[in-house]
Design an enzyme around this catalytic site. Sequence first.
Site, PDB file in Angstrom:
ATOM      1  N   ASP A 141       0.880  -1.207   0.067  1.00  0.00           N
ATOM      2  CA  ASP A 141      -0.002  -0.100   0.032  1.00  0.00           C
ATOM      3  C   ASP A 141       0.898   1.363  -0.099  1.00  0.00           C
ATOM      4  O   ASP A 141       2.199   1.194  -0.029  1.00  0.00           O
ATOM      5  CB  ASP A 141      -0.910  -0.099   1.340  1.00  0.00           C
ATOM      6  CG  ASP A 141      -2.293   0.878   1.028  1.00  0.00           C
ATOM      7  OD1 ASP A 141      -2.242   1.828  -0.093  1.00  0.00           O
ATOM      8  OD2 ASP A 141      -3.169   0.846   1.622  1.00  0.00           O
TER       9      ASP A 141
HETATM   10  C1  BGC Z   1      -5.205   3.097   0.360  1.00  0.00           C
HETATM   11  C2  BGC Z   1      -5.304   2.228  -0.577  1.00  0.00           C
HETATM   12  C3  BGC Z   1      -5.513   2.683  -2.062  1.00  0.00           C
HETATM   13  C4  BGC Z   1      -3.703   3.121  -2.350  1.00  0.00           C
HETATM   14  C5  BGC Z   1      -3.613   3.884  -3.589  1.00  0.00           C
HETATM   15  C6  BGC Z   1      -3.754   4.055   0.040  1.00  0.00           C
HETATM   16  O1  BGC Z   1      -3.673   5.130   0.993  1.00  0.00           O
HETATM   17  O2  BGC Z   1      -4.975   2.764   1.597  1.00  0.00           O
HETATM   18  O3  BGC Z   1      -6.565   1.624  -0.282  1.00  0.00           O
HETATM   19  O4  BGC Z   1      -5.430   1.660  -3.048  1.00  0.00           O
HETATM   20  O5  BGC Z   1      -3.799   4.289  -1.415  1.00  0.00           O
HETATM   21  O6  BGC Z   1      -4.388   5.135  -3.817  1.00  0.00           O
END
Ligand code: BGC
Length: 749
Positions: A289
């Site tokens: 993530d």
């Molecule tokens: C979130 C994810 C997301 C990623 C990309 C993160 O902050 O936890 O769910 O897919 O960002 O945008």
Amino acid sequence: MACLLSALVSCKTGVKPAIPEDKALEARVEKTLKGMDLDTKIGQMVQLNIDLVVNNDGLDEAKMERVFGRWKIGSILNVYKGEAQSREYTAELISGLQDASMKYIGIPMIYGLDMIHGATYLAEGTLFPQEINIAATFDTRHATNLGHVLAYETRAAMCPWTFSPVMDLGRDPRWSRAWESFGEDCLVQSEMAVAETRAIQEEGVAACLKHYMAYGAPFSGKDRTPAILAVHDMREKYFRPFKECIEAGALSVMVNSASVNGMPVHASKMLLTDWLKEGLNWDGMLVTDWADVNNLFTREHIAADRKEALAQAINAGIDMVMEPYDTLCCVDLKAAVQEKLIPMSRIDDAVRRILRLKYRLGLFDNPTWSTTAFDKFAGPEFEAMAYQAALESEVLLKNDGILPINKGSRILVAGPCANSMRTLSGGWTYTWQGTDDPAYVDRFNTISEALALKFGRDKVKCVSGIEFDQSRYEWQKELDINIPSVVAAARGVDVVVLCLGENSYCETPGNMDDLNLSTNQKDLLKAVASTGKPVVLVLNEGRPRVIGDVEPLANAVVDVMLPSNYGSDALAELLAGDANFSGKLPFTYPKHVNALHTYDYKVSENVETMEGEYNYDAVMDVQWPFGFGLSYTTFGYSDFKCSKSEFKSGDMLDFEVTVTNTGSIAGKEAVLLYSSDIVASMVPDVRRLRAFTKVDLLPGESKTVRMSVPADELAFVGQDGKWHLEKGAFRFSSGPCSCYADCVETTVK
Ligand code: BGC
């Protein structure tokens, strides 16, 4: 060698590959891998934010040369300028990036977007209700529709990869992301997520299951904070949706940003490699993530610097690093390899998985495609699906007879959610936090607009009495508080539709300290109720805000949760009685902030008063239980039967129950089947949902509903981490009916 390796893995785990091997594709992967030098391998393992390849006017040639030519970056994510763009422009940007990747590296890059409840980042795209609403329909067809539409529109914008579905069990109502998932139960979560994953991938887009795993159980209730969980619960409940989606062919997984039992999941070899990759014999791709490798040293303090953090994460099983801002990450990664902190075999395995994903998506053969022929994009067929999902997801929780509202009634629509599109959709709507530009949503109706269309403009007035702050991170701030204006307006109407709840938020900015509905909003409800006018309380919120002290003041309560752009039209139809409610809660609605329960609690949590002088006061006192939802009609259950009175491992238990519409209007009923393990060698859950389905019934009509449960599903995970199906009686129930069946054979799987 590749075939030999995968044969060994299957032999070692005894599990057949989650995705069947394609020998020709594997040969292409190996050939490409052989032609890559270390720099290219490293670049392919890094994913950057779009900001690094664009400027204010669009694609930036010099930046692209740096990112693809110098660093060989394998993936880009996110939306241009942080807000939804037209599909044509999105396609133009992605194809420009793809051309640059092919020119400089000769390997296609993979672009990823968070398309969460539809085409989040396409200005004209279709938005469905959020996943929590889809779960409330208790009908997987809506998850299938969501998956197809979301992926069709994603592909129509040249994007081959979406960070969806979200499958964190939302078991803590304090958590700011509970609404992104399919609720608190692992079966509902699994069945909905499998339906969505299959549909996404049938459209030629890769799903990315997230966030692996136990992200939805932060001990503090705050996003990205530690979870402390029994390993048997993880295996039995949190792991299940991931396992089932992987077995259904999911191509990629994103990892939980927090730690579980003291170990950040990004550094947990046990969870990433042993449980997921080897345990399921899965050859898909694991992406971190947002900045979560960096977080291993900046936030979690298990590494001294980025090089060490990279080694920990990649050795644990991470394949692609969502950096997302710093190309020097490649320098640290290369140093970690050269210093032998990461074996070359692990790098090759990670790159193989990345290349395999790109080959599986056909990106090597067709790095770009024509996007002109997507004529269903944002059309009436998709709108109708999103509307129907909203209609079946809004949950009637209380009705003293005030609903349906008589046509001809004079209605006051009040509260901070009365005239807002932003509250209806929540986060991941045009922007990350759902702070919408009115231009995106002008064509949709707020609740007061939809009610005015339904009941007549001359009959409906709107005085909100409280406004939410519209700035990005101030979602909890309430402004322009004017309760007397609502009280005055209430005097001239027959009924008040009071729309309370939450403004949009997402992720960590959505953290908060008090699950109670705000004092201003409770005061508004009290003031309106004191006028003596009947109050229909509409809850428009991502998580169940506690209203235990004021709920008795409402004559009716509807929880619309986050039904998105068609949610108000659906609500108007339901409040007018032109459609019937059929949603049920996919979570337990708490009554007290210190009593946050899930439906599958332990018997000892509800002991009431003990005999003798002690009152242990462990009482399950919730506002509305999981699976609760009323309708304008009534349903009777009878003739509940199980095909076997005795069973053993390997059997299939077939259930039948007759459901009758005992009222005078048509309705749909979600039929839920529960089991209770009466005595087990480890404290059993009081009940577990084992199957669900939904039936349509005309007034007076009866249908025999059939549901099947494999006996082995009744097993639990013991402290030894193994599955146990123990001898003894199980009670099954559906509606008010129940029956018993006995397991006659003990099995350890
Ligand atoms: C979130 C994810 C997301 C990623 C990309 C993160 O902050 O936890 O769910 O897919 O960002 O945008």
